[in-house]
Design a protein around this motif. Structure first.
Motif, mmCIF file in Angstrom:
data_model
loop_
_atom_site.group_PDB
_atom_site.id
_atom_site.type_symbol
_atom_site.label_atom_id
_atom_site.label_comp_id
_atom_site.label_asym_id
_atom_site.label_seq_id
_atom_site.Cartn_x
_atom_site.Cartn_y
_atom_site.Cartn_z
ATOM 1 N N ALA A 170 0.830 -1.208 0.000
ATOM 2 C CA ALA A 170 0.000 0.000 0.000
ATOM 3 C C ALA A 170 0.864 1.257 0.000
ATOM 4 C CB ALA A 170 -0.919 -0.009 1.219
ATOM 5 N N ALA A 171 1.970 1.215 0.761
ATOM 6 C CA ALA A 171 2.874 2.366 0.774
ATOM 7 C C ALA A 171 3.515 2.574 -0.588
ATOM 8 C CB ALA A 171 3.952 2.160 1.836
ATOM 9 N N ALA A 172 3.858 1.479 -1.281
ATOM 10 C CA ALA A 172 4.447 1.604 -2.617
ATOM 11 C C ALA A 172 3.446 2.192 -3.607
ATOM 12 C CB ALA A 172 4.930 0.239 -3.088
ATOM 13 N N LEU A 173 2.165 1.818 -3.482
ATOM 14 C CA LEU A 173 1.142 2.388 -4.367
ATOM 15 C C LEU A 173 0.962 3.887 -4.125
ATOM 16 C CD1 LEU A 173 -1.544 -0.461 -4.217
ATOM 17 C CD2 LEU A 173 -0.019 0.097 -6.133
ATOM 18 N N ASP A 174 1.218 4.328 -2.898
ATOM 19 C CA ASP A 174 1.122 5.758 -2.573
ATOM 20 C C ASP A 174 2.415 6.514 -2.858
ATOM 21 O OD1 ASP A 174 -1.476 5.474 -1.786
ATOM 22 O OD2 ASP A 174 -1.000 5.142 0.328
ATOM 23 N N ASN A 175 3.375 5.807 -3.502
ATOM 24 C CA ASN A 175 4.669 6.412 -3.838
ATOM 25 C C ASN A 175 5.418 6.928 -2.600
ATOM 26 O OD1 ASN A 175 4.380 6.007 -6.655
ATOM 27 N ND2 ASN A 175 3.081 7.835 -6.804
ATOM 28 N N ALA A 176 5.308 6.199 -1.492
ATOM 29 C CA ALA A 176 6.038 6.577 -0.278
ATOM 30 C C ALA A 176 7.520 6.251 -0.450
ATOM 31 C CB ALA A 176 5.475 5.838 0.929
ATOM 32 N N SER A 177 8.357 7.155 -0.041
ATOM 33 C CA SER A 177 9.802 6.942 -0.135
ATOM 34 C C SER A 177 10.245 5.910 0.888
ATOM 35 C CB SER A 177 10.543 8.254 0.091
ATOM 36 O OG SER A 177 10.312 8.739 1.399
ATOM 37 N N ARG A 178 11.482 5.425 0.729
ATOM 38 C CA ARG A 178 12.015 4.443 1.673
ATOM 39 C C ARG A 178 12.112 5.022 3.074
ATOM 40 N NH1 ARG A 178 16.951 1.211 -1.427
ATOM 41 N NH2 ARG A 178 15.651 0.277 -3.085
ATOM 42 N N TRP A 179 12.506 6.277 3.167
ATOM 43 C CA TRP A 179 12.638 6.910 4.482
ATOM 44 C C TRP A 179 11.278 7.018 5.173
ATOM 45 C CZ3 TRP A 179 15.642 7.918 8.343
ATOM 46 C CH2 TRP A 179 15.283 8.902 9.256
#
Length: 311
Positions: free
Chosen positions: A208-217
Motif C-alpha cells: 500500500a505504501a508503494a502504491l502511494d509512492n512513499a519513499s524508503r525513508w
C-alpha cells in the motif's frame, strides 16, 4: 435383563450428577505437577539467593561464616568507598557506550539482511556467529587486535607511519576498547530479534505504501519503526540487564585498570567477596547492583510504553 438395564441406568445417572456438581472452571491441582520442576529451580536458584543476599548484606560475614548483625553498615561503607563510587560511574559509562550502539547497529543489520537470499542468510550466520563464542575467546581476539607495538591495530597503523591508540593502557580509551569488543560480541542477538520482528510485519502494508509512492525513508519512519517499537524496547531492556553485569571483558582485557577506570561493579563485588573475603560487603554491593538494574530496566519500560501509547 431388566435389572441389568436398571443398574446401568442408575450408574449413568450418578455419573451425570457428578459431572453437574463438578465445576468446569475449577482448577485441577494435579496440573501443578507440570510446573513444580520450574517452580523448584526458580525458588532455589533465584528467590532463595535473593533473600539470602539481602540477609547476608546486613551481617558481618567472611569465609568462616556469618557474624554479628551490623544493619546498613555495609552499605554505608560502600558509599564511603571512592573505588565503589568510581565503579558505579564506570558501569553506567559502559552501558551508555554499548546499549544504544547494540540497538542501532542490530537494527541496521536486520534491515540490511531482511532478504530471502543466500547471501543474506550467509551474512546473518556470520554476524550471529560471534555471539556463541565464550568471553575468553572474545577477549583473546581483541587483545591481539589492541595490544601495543605488534597487535593487528598497531600493524595497520604502522603501514601509514602512525601511532595506534592505546586502548588497553590509556585511561581515556580503556572502557571504549572494552565496549568495542562487547559490541562485536553481542550484536548478533539484537539483530536476530529485530529480524524476527521485521518478518512479522504484513507485506500488504508495504504494498500500500508503494502504491502511494512513499519513499524508503517515510516507509521506514512511519511503518517499520512503529511496527517494531515493542521489540526495540525489549532489546534495550535485555541489553541494559546484560551490560550492567560486565565482568569478564574487564577482567581479562584490562584487569580493571589503569587506575580502576575500567573496573565495573561486578568486578568490585568479585574483589570484595572472593579476594578480600568480605562477603557482607560483596553482598551489599550485589544488592545495589540489583536495584540499579531494576530501576534502569523499569525506567526504560515505562518510557517506551508511554511513547507507544502516544503513537
Amino acid at each position: 435383563m431388566a435389572e441389568t438395564t436398571l443398574s446401568a441406568t442408575r450408574t449413568l445417572a450418578k455419573a451425570s450428577a457428578r459431572l453437574k456438581v463438578q465445576n468446569i472452571n475449577a482448577p485441577l491441582w494435579r496440573n501443578a505437577i507440570f510446573v513444580l520442576p520450574y517452580l523448584f529451580f526458580f525458588v532455589t536458584l533465584l528467590i532463595v539467593p535473593l533473600f539470602w543476599g539481602i540477609w547476608l548484606s546486613l551481617h558481618k560475614a567472611d569465609a568462616f561464616g556469618v557474624g554479628r548483625f551490623v544493619g546498613i553498615d555495609n552499605y554505608l561503607r560502600l558509599f564511603r568507598d571512592k573505588i565503589f563510587i568510581q565503579a558505579i560511574g564506570n558501569t553506567f559509562y559502559f552501558v551508555l557506550l554499548t546499549v544504544p550502539a547494540l540497538a542501532i547497529i542490530g537494527l541496521m543489520l536486520a534491515l540490511a539482511l531482511n532478504r530471502k537470499t543466500r547471501t543474506a542468510a550467509a551474512l546473518r550466520t556470520i554476524y550471529f556467529s560471534s555471539s556463541v563464542l565464550s568471553v575468553t575467546i572474545v577477549t583473546l581476539i581483541w587483545r591481539i587486535v589492541f595490544i601495543g607495538n605488534f597487535g593487528l591495530l598497531a600493524t595497520i597503523y604502522g603501514w601509514f607511519g602512525a601511532t595506534p591508540p592505546a586502548f588497553l593502557s590509556d585511561p581515556k580509551l580503556a572502557m571504549i576498547g572494552i565496549a568495542i569488543a562487547t559490541i562485536w560480541w553481542c550484536v548478533g542477538l539484537p539483530m536476530m530479534l529485530f529480524l524476527s520482528a521485521l518478518q512479522q510485519i504484513p507485506g500488504d502494508i508495504y504494498e500500500a505504501a508503494a502504491l502511494d509512492n512513499a519513499s524508503r525513508w517515510r516507509t521506514l519512519w512511519y511503518i517499520t519503526l512503529p511496527s517494531i517499537r515493542r521489540t526495540f524496547a525489549l532489546v534495550v531492556i535485555i541489553q541494559i540487564v546484560l551490560q550492567f553485569q560486565l565482568f569478564g571483558q574487564a577482567k581479562l582485557m584490562t584487569n580493571g585498570g589503569p587506575n580502576n577506570v575500567s573496573k565495573p561493579i561486578v568486578f568490585y563485588i568479585y574483589e570484595a567477596a572472593f579476594t578480600k573475603w568480605d562477603l557482607g560487603l560483596g553482598a551489599a554491593a550485589s544488592e545495589i547492583l540489583f536495584m540499579l538494574i531494576l530501576v534502569a530496566a523499569m525506567a526504560q519500560y515505562v518510557i517506551s510504553r508511554r511513547k507507544g501509547e502516544e503513537v
